[in-house]
Motif scaffolding. Structure first.
Motif, mmCIF file in Angstrom:
data_model
loop_
_atom_site.group_PDB
_atom_site.id
_atom_site.type_symbol
_atom_site.label_atom_id
_atom_site.label_comp_id
_atom_site.label_asym_id
_atom_site.label_seq_id
_atom_site.Cartn_x
_atom_site.Cartn_y
_atom_site.Cartn_z
ATOM 1 N N SER A 18 25.382 25.502 50.480
ATOM 2 C CA SER A 18 26.234 25.280 49.317
ATOM 3 C C SER A 18 26.951 23.946 49.404
ATOM 4 N N GLY A 19 26.748 23.239 50.491
ATOM 5 C CA GLY A 19 27.400 21.941 50.618
ATOM 6 C C GLY A 19 27.463 21.500 52.061
ATOM 7 N N VAL A 20 27.207 20.220 52.290
ATOM 8 C CA VAL A 20 27.310 19.662 53.635
ATOM 9 C C VAL A 20 28.215 18.439 53.551
ATOM 10 N N SER A 21 29.232 18.430 54.370
ATOM 11 C CA SER A 21 30.230 17.365 54.321
ATOM 12 C C SER A 21 30.968 17.347 55.644
ATOM 13 N N LEU A 22 31.462 16.170 56.049
ATOM 14 C CA LEU A 22 32.301 16.123 57.243
ATOM 15 C C LEU A 22 33.768 16.377 56.874
ATOM 16 N N GLY A 23 34.005 16.833 55.651
ATOM 17 C CA GLY A 23 35.367 17.152 55.240
ATOM 18 C C GLY A 23 36.216 15.894 55.207
ATOM 19 N N GLU A 24 37.387 15.940 55.815
ATOM 20 C CA GLU A 24 38.293 14.790 55.770
ATOM 21 C C GLU A 24 37.715 13.578 56.494
ATOM 22 N N PHE A 25 36.650 13.774 57.271
ATOM 23 C CA PHE A 25 36.058 12.634 57.971
ATOM 24 C C PHE A 25 34.976 11.945 57.144
ATOM 25 N N GLY A 26 34.732 12.465 55.937
ATOM 26 C CA GLY A 26 33.829 11.751 55.032
ATOM 27 C C GLY A 26 32.535 12.473 54.744
ATOM 28 N N PRO A 27 31.604 11.793 54.088
ATOM 29 C CA PRO A 27 30.343 12.419 53.705
ATOM 30 C C PRO A 27 29.436 12.638 54.918
ATOM 31 N N ALA A 28 28.489 13.559 54.745
ATOM 32 C CA ALA A 28 27.507 13.846 55.792
ATOM 33 C C ALA A 28 26.304 12.955 55.541
ATOM 34 N N ARG A 29 26.261 11.813 56.190
ATOM 35 C CA ARG A 29 25.289 10.805 55.792
ATOM 36 C C ARG A 29 23.879 11.039 56.332
ATOM 37 N N GLU A 30 23.771 11.658 57.491
ATOM 38 C CA GLU A 30 22.420 12.006 57.970
ATOM 39 C C GLU A 30 21.773 13.006 57.007
ATOM 40 N N ILE A 39 26.451 29.008 56.370
ATOM 41 C CA ILE A 39 27.239 30.155 55.874
ATOM 42 C C ILE A 39 28.654 29.698 55.575
ATOM 43 N N PRO A 40 28.976 29.381 54.299
ATOM 44 C CA PRO A 40 28.008 29.027 53.246
ATOM 45 C C PRO A 40 27.847 27.512 53.149
ATOM 46 N N ILE A 82 24.139 29.435 60.474
ATOM 47 C CA ILE A 82 25.287 28.831 61.157
ATOM 48 C C ILE A 82 26.505 28.926 60.245
ATOM 49 N N PHE A 83 27.625 29.362 60.807
ATOM 50 C CA PHE A 83 28.859 29.552 60.045
ATOM 51 C C PHE A 83 29.609 28.228 59.950
ATOM 52 N N LYS A 84 30.281 28.045 58.804
ATOM 53 C CA LYS A 84 30.967 26.784 58.550
ATOM 54 C C LYS A 84 32.172 26.555 59.452
ATOM 55 N N ILE A 130 25.209 32.610 48.719
ATOM 56 C CA ILE A 130 24.759 32.724 50.109
ATOM 57 C C ILE A 130 25.368 33.967 50.744
ATOM 58 N N TYR A 131 26.647 34.194 50.494
ATOM 59 C CA TYR A 131 27.256 35.423 51.011
ATOM 60 C C TYR A 131 26.555 36.657 50.443
ATOM 61 N N SER A 132 26.267 36.647 49.147
ATOM 62 C CA SER A 132 25.614 37.813 48.533
ATOM 63 C C SER A 132 24.225 38.034 49.121
ATOM 64 N N GLY A 133 23.505 36.951 49.367
ATOM 65 C CA GLY A 133 22.182 37.073 49.989
ATOM 66 C C GLY A 133 22.275 37.689 51.376
ATOM 67 N N LEU A 134 23.264 37.246 52.129
ATOM 68 C CA LEU A 134 23.482 37.826 53.470
ATOM 69 C C LEU A 134 23.850 39.293 53.357
ATOM 70 N N GLN A 135 24.719 39.602 52.393
ATOM 71 C CA GLN A 135 25.164 40.992 52.253
ATOM 72 C C GLN A 135 24.032 41.897 51.769
ATOM 73 N N ALA A 136 23.097 41.330 51.010
ATOM 74 C CA ALA A 136 21.907 42.106 50.644
ATOM 75 C C ALA A 136 21.120 42.458 51.902
ATOM 76 N N ALA A 137 20.914 41.466 52.758
ATOM 77 C CA ALA A 137 20.189 41.738 54.012
ATOM 78 C C ALA A 137 20.959 42.728 54.871
ATOM 79 N N GLU A 138 22.269 42.590 54.877
ATOM 80 C CA GLU A 138 23.116 43.506 55.640
ATOM 81 C C GLU A 138 22.902 44.954 55.186
#
Lengths: 275, 240, 275, 240
Positions: free
Chosen positions: C74-86, C52-53, C25-27, C106-114
């Motif tokens: 590489s990171g999960v966050s709601l951005g300006e809406f705060g932390p991703a608590r679930e 991604i990513p 899933i793309f960010k 993560i991009y490099s891993g995808l590009q390897a598969a590509e």
């Protein structure tokens, strides 16, 4: 970051490409023929050409004119117009050093430089005489698996990517359309020089239709106007290949005096470039 | 043999080898294989990508994308040729003599040293069947026919089509086997014109000539479609 | 090659994504929120999410709803809406396996598969606890230089890239605009499922303005219509982020009952999806 | 001290650190560093790329392109932060406790474990200067401050800016040195609020407050430009 230089013409641009430059040239449209002829006119020497990933008339002409020491390529041919005889003669005579490769190895090398990594693994090549003759390639064991030999190719970082585009703007941005390889070239090279069919005053990056197929000025060191700058090759949507001119080149090149005549007529007689 | 021309027979023969290929890629300067791919498209709905084509339905997203697609296993068939092809299916696109200052220098390997490994069904096509082109051992291996067992190689040579015959390649044995002889030619002629040793069953059939439907496809849909990438070929072959 | 399936709606598309799928899933926009809600409705289990990513609400919601076993990010966050608590709660409780990474890995891993290679070298990472905790990463000696340790990351080959686009066509082509990462995802994944704001009858590939920013049907296995399919996130040029809805999610998520209420109201009450 | 606000002082202080950076990249959720980058743009003509921005003059060609540009050496300055930062400039964006089931789980490393190595001038910015945030040793190294000599690392930590002070980082010594103290704060307060040991010259100057021109740039061009990626920040800080 480059402040993009705007050259008055292709000769001013060619003057800014030093002898010995490692120069990347893309196989397809737009082929920077006008800029290459300007390199011949300024009698550039010792170029290391990297063809992305193959080449035709442009490289054959630069070799024939004595501008080239090294050619790194997956293939040089005039396509339907026949073999690249200046190239073949120079290789046979040992006048240029040939670094034979295969298309995706050149792309992988560029992409390594684009990512700032020293090498890229690639499949294929093992058992070929291409690999056997490339001391800069290596076969390693895949570090994440067992008994899986794989080739690594070094990053290719050209000094200059020389490209021809349909459209540039006064801010240093280039529109490249579907030729996404040009973007990889600009990323991989230390700098990019572009000739353009047209240079516009509005900002390409602010036009959504253009922005998604563009190279931002971050990568662009120099731009020169070159209407019909790919001639006698085609520029998609603008002009077709000039078959008579190509057949004339195919006939005269590789024949010593004939090639010299062609150079005199078609390169040094500057006016023909804008025909 | 019905009144099909030699080129049409080769197009038909290659087309018959492509029956189960869903995505066929075609390189530059390959009008006969290209026509065969278009025949497979007309008959089986195969997708055809033609390198360098500007026609929306055939073009690729560029060279990088096509090689990547082959790496992903998304290209089922491709065509290669060679200035020399030998009995182990090694191909030479580089030149004759001692490398690098060869006696005869050809264009170079292009994508062969990669695609020959990656594409499951590589069909070798050569428009000249002679001891000059089909040699005992190539002078330079631009791309090898067979690889050691531990070399990752989902692809490789599948068949060889020439103006005289169709040969199939056995990747385990590393040898060609004669599959069919084009009508009007003989096993003796093929042996005489082939520089390498190949296997031959007792009874080699004639290459099937294209039936009426196939021939009208070749002369119709295929001819019209091939005219864009190969106008000179289409003009000469089909008069369009 | 896929014959592209045309699903009647996002629920039919979600039904074709099996439990246990390795799903990329793309960010950024378009975030396939409508499709993700359909996965929650069908009570998908055991997903291996590759962000991604990075990711935001979509991954937080899928984790909270119990659809996810593994999250590679590489990171999960709601951005300006705060932390991703679930997300944070599930990691702390050991309910999901976390595979922490850094964006370019993560991009490099995808590009390897590509590219169909088993790994890609990348700079950075050495000395981090990210690297220390990734058994599937390795440090090797650069085979083309001396005393130059470099990380190699394995190819990431998702089963399905799930994306949301502004435009699809009846031939299975997708227009992605400036989001070139979506193309890399489609190349790397075994297959691509897309939801689209709009599905048109004319061929995207035959429109030069669209074709240069598109994914051809070669890569596309399934398409479902999803007007406002990124809601409550934004779809550039079409609609903005729904701040009230995001703040509501940020408030209720991470709080047990509140999240369940949100799910009941905003996911299972299907009509809201088209608000 | 003139009547500039603490945020404006930090914007100015970071701006002063950016004087020779021709291309500055800014991550998400970095309004103060973002404003400082825009100040450098207004003063020195620096190019500014803002990850995730949709504004043509600030946006990148996408995430892959930005990381690649950093790998190519085309990004001169970047900003990082951390839930924890320690005296060796290690940063922790991952969480507190024992990995992987941490007591407190943060978002994750984002691009830090790469950009911290590649970008020559990484400025650490933290909006809270306390023993909670500036710790002796981070619980988890999302990205390390220093590397062994043989590790390819053209980039790394350059300075740390907080609401109390500016510290410079010595990559050889692997330690911070206090450079300036924001007006109204003291060395004692900084020592008290800092969990790690740092070097301190005998005489530490006050952080220079922005001059009139700089302040009017911050409140003018910079405020207007930052409002697109950070509307809430611009509204709160500059009333637009």
């Amino acid at each position: 970051m480059p402040e993009t230089n705007f050259f008055t013409d292709v000769d001013a641009l060619a003057a800014a490409i030093p002898d010995g430059t490692k120069l990347a040239i893309f196989k397809d449209s737009g082929v920077p023929m006008a800029a290459a002829k300007a390199l011949v006119r300024r009698q550039a020497k010792g170029l290391h050409l990297v063809t992305i990933p193959t080449a035709g008339m442009i490289v054959d002409m630069l070799i024939g004119a004595g501008c080239v020491d090294i050619v790194e390529t997956s293939g040089v041919s005039l396509g339907e117009f026949g073999p690249a005889r200046e190239f073949a003669n120079a290789v046979k005579a040992g006048k240029v050093k040939i670094m034979d490769s295969t298309c995706p190895a050149i792309y992988s090398g560029l992409q390594a430089a684009e990512k700032g990594v020293p090498f890229m693994p690639m499949r294929g090549l093992i058992g070929s005489d291409i690999l056997k003759n490339r001391d800069d390639y290596a076969v390693i064991d895949n570090p994440l698996a067992k008994d899986d030999p794989i080739v690594v190719v070094p990053a290719i970082r050209p000094d200059i990517a020389l490209i021809h585009v349909a459209l540039a703007d006064r801010f240093g941005n280039l529109w490249i359309g579907r030729q996404t390889e040009l973007k990889v070239m600009a990323h991989a090279a230390k700098g990019t020089f572009a000739t353009a069919e047209k240079i516009i005053d509005t900002n390409i990056m602010e036009d959504e239709r253009l922005a998604s197929a563009s190279i931002p000025s971050l990568y662009v060191n120099g731009i020169a106007p070159a209407p019909r700058g790919a001639w006698p090759l085609e520029m998609p949507g603008q002009y077709d290949v000039d078959r008579d001119e190509m057949e004339n080149y195919a006939k005269l090149s590789g024949s010593g005096d004939g090639f010299q005549t062609w150079i005199t007529d078609r390169v040094f007689a500057k006016s023909v470039a804008a025909e | 043999m019905n009144n099909c021309r030699p080129e049409e027979l080769m197009i038909s023969a290659i087309g018959d080898l492509l029956e189960d290929a869903a995505h066929i890629a075609v390189g530059v300067l390959s009008p006969i294989p290209g026509s065969a791919a278009l025949l497979a498209r007309a008959r089986n709905g195969a997708r055809v990508s033609i390198i360098g084509s500007t026609v929306p339905e055939f073009r690729t997203d560029g060279g990088i994308d096509l090689f990547d697609a082959a790496g992903q296993g998304r290209v089922d068939a491709f065509f290669l040729s060679g200035g020399q092809i030998d009995g182990a299916a090694n191909i030479n696109l580089t030149g004759i003599g001692t490398y690098p200052e060869l006696d005869i220098r050809w264009s170079g390997a292009f994508g062969s040293a990669y695609l020959y490994f990656q594409v499951p069904k590589v069909i070798l096509f050569r428009d000249e069947h002679s001891r000059r082109t089909l040699v005992k051992k190539v002078d330079f291996i631009s791309a090898p026919g067979v690889s050691k067992k531990n070399v990752y190689r989902p692809g490789g040579p599948y068949a060889l089509v020439t103006p005289l015959c169709v040969m199939m390649f056995d990747r385990i044995a590393g040898r060609f086997t004669l599959k069919s002889i084009h009508p009007g030619h003989s096993l003796e002629e093929i042996r005489d014109q082939t520089g390498f040793d190949f296997d031959c069953p007792n009874d080699v059939p004639d290459t099937a000539t294209p039936d009426k439907d196939t021939l009208s496809l070749i002369r119709g849909d295929v001819a019209r479609a091939i005219a864009n990438p190969y106008p000179a070929f289409a003009a000469k072959m089909f008069g369009i």
